[in-house]
Design a protein around this motif. Structure first.
Motif, PDB file in Angstrom:
ATOM      1  N   LEU A   4       0.887  -1.193   0.015  1.00  0.00           N
ATOM      2  CA  LEU A   4       0.002   0.063   0.020  1.00  0.00           C
ATOM      3  C   LEU A   4       0.937   1.375   0.037  1.00  0.00           C
ATOM      4  N   LEU A   6       0.879   5.105   0.721  1.00  0.00           N
ATOM      5  CA  LEU A   6       0.088   6.245   1.167  1.00  0.00           C
ATOM      6  C   LEU A   6       0.348   7.722   0.737  1.00  0.00           C
ATOM      7  N   CYS A  53      -4.386  10.913  -4.914  1.00  0.00           N
ATOM      8  CA  CYS A  53      -4.067   9.407  -5.394  1.00  0.00           C
ATOM      9  C   CYS A  53      -3.562   9.587  -6.844  1.00  0.00           C
ATOM     10  N   LEU A  69      -3.269   4.976  -1.883  1.00  0.00           N
ATOM     11  CA  LEU A  69      -4.445   5.603  -1.284  1.00  0.00           C
ATOM     12  C   LEU A  69      -3.842   6.986  -1.071  1.00  0.00           C
ATOM     13  N   CYS A  71      -5.838  10.433   0.501  1.00  0.00           N
ATOM     14  CA  CYS A  71      -6.890  11.037   1.455  1.00  0.00           C
ATOM     15  C   CYS A  71      -6.958  12.268   1.985  1.00  0.00           C
ATOM     16  N   HIS A 109     -11.601   9.248   0.548  1.00  0.00           N
ATOM     17  CA  HIS A 109     -10.812   8.216   0.278  1.00  0.00           C
ATOM     18  C   HIS A 109     -10.619   7.727  -1.201  1.00  0.00           C
ATOM     19  N   LEU A 111      -8.671   4.955  -3.645  1.00  0.00           N
ATOM     20  CA  LEU A 111      -7.609   3.729  -3.593  1.00  0.00           C
ATOM     21  C   LEU A 111      -7.718   3.361  -5.153  1.00  0.00           C
ATOM     22  N   ALA A 119     -13.622   4.887  -4.625  1.00  0.00           N
ATOM     23  CA  ALA A 119     -13.477   6.311  -3.916  1.00  0.00           C
ATOM     24  C   ALA A 119     -14.888   6.275  -2.897  1.00  0.00           C
ATOM     25  N   LEU A 175      -8.236   8.728   8.582  1.00  0.00           N
ATOM     26  CA  LEU A 175      -8.378   7.634   7.665  1.00  0.00           C
ATOM     27  C   LEU A 175      -9.241   6.600   8.379  1.00  0.00           C
ATOM     28  N   LEU A 180     -11.665   1.959   4.312  1.00  0.00           N
ATOM     29  CA  LEU A 180     -10.587   1.394   3.619  1.00  0.00           C
ATOM     30  C   LEU A 180     -10.735  -0.177   3.224  1.00  0.00           C
ATOM     31  N   LEU A 184     -10.964  -1.675  -0.387  1.00  0.00           N
ATOM     32  CA  LEU A 184     -10.085  -3.027  -0.822  1.00  0.00           C
ATOM     33  C   LEU A 184     -10.911  -4.027  -1.472  1.00  0.00           C
TER      34      LEU A 184
END
Length: 197
Positions: A4, A6, A53, A69, A71, A109, A111, A119, A175, A180, A184
Motif C-alpha cells: 500500500l 500512502l 491518489c 491511497l 486521503c 478516500h 484507492l 473512492a 483515515l 478502507l 479494498l
C-alpha cells in the motif's frame, strides 16, 4: 502481502495504518489543495483525495502492483469547509466559533489499483468542548491546530477538547479503516492482504 502506498505526509494517517498492522510506503503527493474550492465539504474532501491518489499513482517510484491511497479531510461547520487554518489568528477564530458546538469531519478516500479506482467519503460528527479563551490561546500556541484540518486533533493535545464522536473515530484521525476495508474489497483485495507478515 499487498503493498500500500500512502499518498499523504500525515503522521496520524501513517500511525493509524501501522497500528492496524499495515506498513505503507509513503509518497507525498505535493498537490496544491487550493486548486479545488467550489464543492460542498464532503465532495471537496473526496476530490482532493482523488487528486492526491492520481498525483502519486503515475510516479516511477511507486512499486509495481502497489495500491495507492489518497486521503483528505475537511471539517464542515455551518455548511462551510474548514481545512488547515491559514495562521494562528485563523485557528483562534475557528475555535471561538467551534467551541460548545458540533461539526462533521469528512475524509475522502481514493484507492487505485492500476487503472481501477474505488473512492468514497467517510463522515463523522465531532462534538467540541466549550473552551475558554485561555484554553484556545494555549492550544493554538502549541502549533498543533495549525497543521490539521479543522484546527484540532483527537489523538493529540486536542483530544481533551473533543467531548464526543458519532461514527468511526479513525476517520477523525484522517483515515477510516472500515471504509478502507470496503474499498479494498471493491477492488478484489482482502483487508488482511495488507497486514505485515
Amino acid at each position: 502481502m499487498t503493498t500500500l502506498v500512502l499518498a499523504s505526509q500525515s503522521p496520524a494517517r501513517l500511525a493509524t495504518l501501522r497500528s492496524a498492522g499495515v506498513e505503507p510506503v509513503v509518497i507525498v503527493s505535493g498537490v496544491d489543495e487550493s486548486q479545488v474550492t467550489d464543492a460542498p465539504p464532503a465532495e471537496l474532501a473526496l476530490q482532493l483525495a482523488e487528486l492526491k491518489c492520481a498525483a502519486v499513482a503515475g510516479r516511477p517510484e511507486v512499486p509495481h502492483d502497489a495500491l495507492v491511497l489518497g486521503c483528505d479531510s475537511v471539517l464542515e461547520l455551518d455548511g462551510r469547509s474548514l481545512g488547515k487554518p491559514e495562521d494562528a489568528d485563523d485557528a483562534r477564530s475557528r475555535w471561538r466559533s467551534m467551541r460548545g458546538r458540533s461539526g462533521i469531519l469528512h475524509t475522502g478516500h481514493a484507492l487505485r489499483d492500476g487503472h481501477r479506482v474505488a473512492a468514497a467519503t467517510a463522515s463523522t460528527v465531532v462534538h467540541f468542548a466549550d473552551l475558554t479563551d485561555e484554553e484556545i490561546d494555549a492550544y493554538v500556541a502549541t502549533g498543533e491546530p495549525l497543521n490539521v484540518a479543522g484546527a484540532f486533533t483527537v489523538d493529540g493535545l486536542g483530544g481533551a477538547f473533543v467531548t464526543g464522536i458519532e461514527g468511526d473515530h479513525h476517520n477523525v484521525v484522517g483515515l477510516s479503516l472500515p471504509l478502507l476495508r470496503d474499498l479494498l474489497a471493491e477492488l478484489g483485495h482482502p483487508w488482511t492482504s495488507l497486514w505485515r507478515r
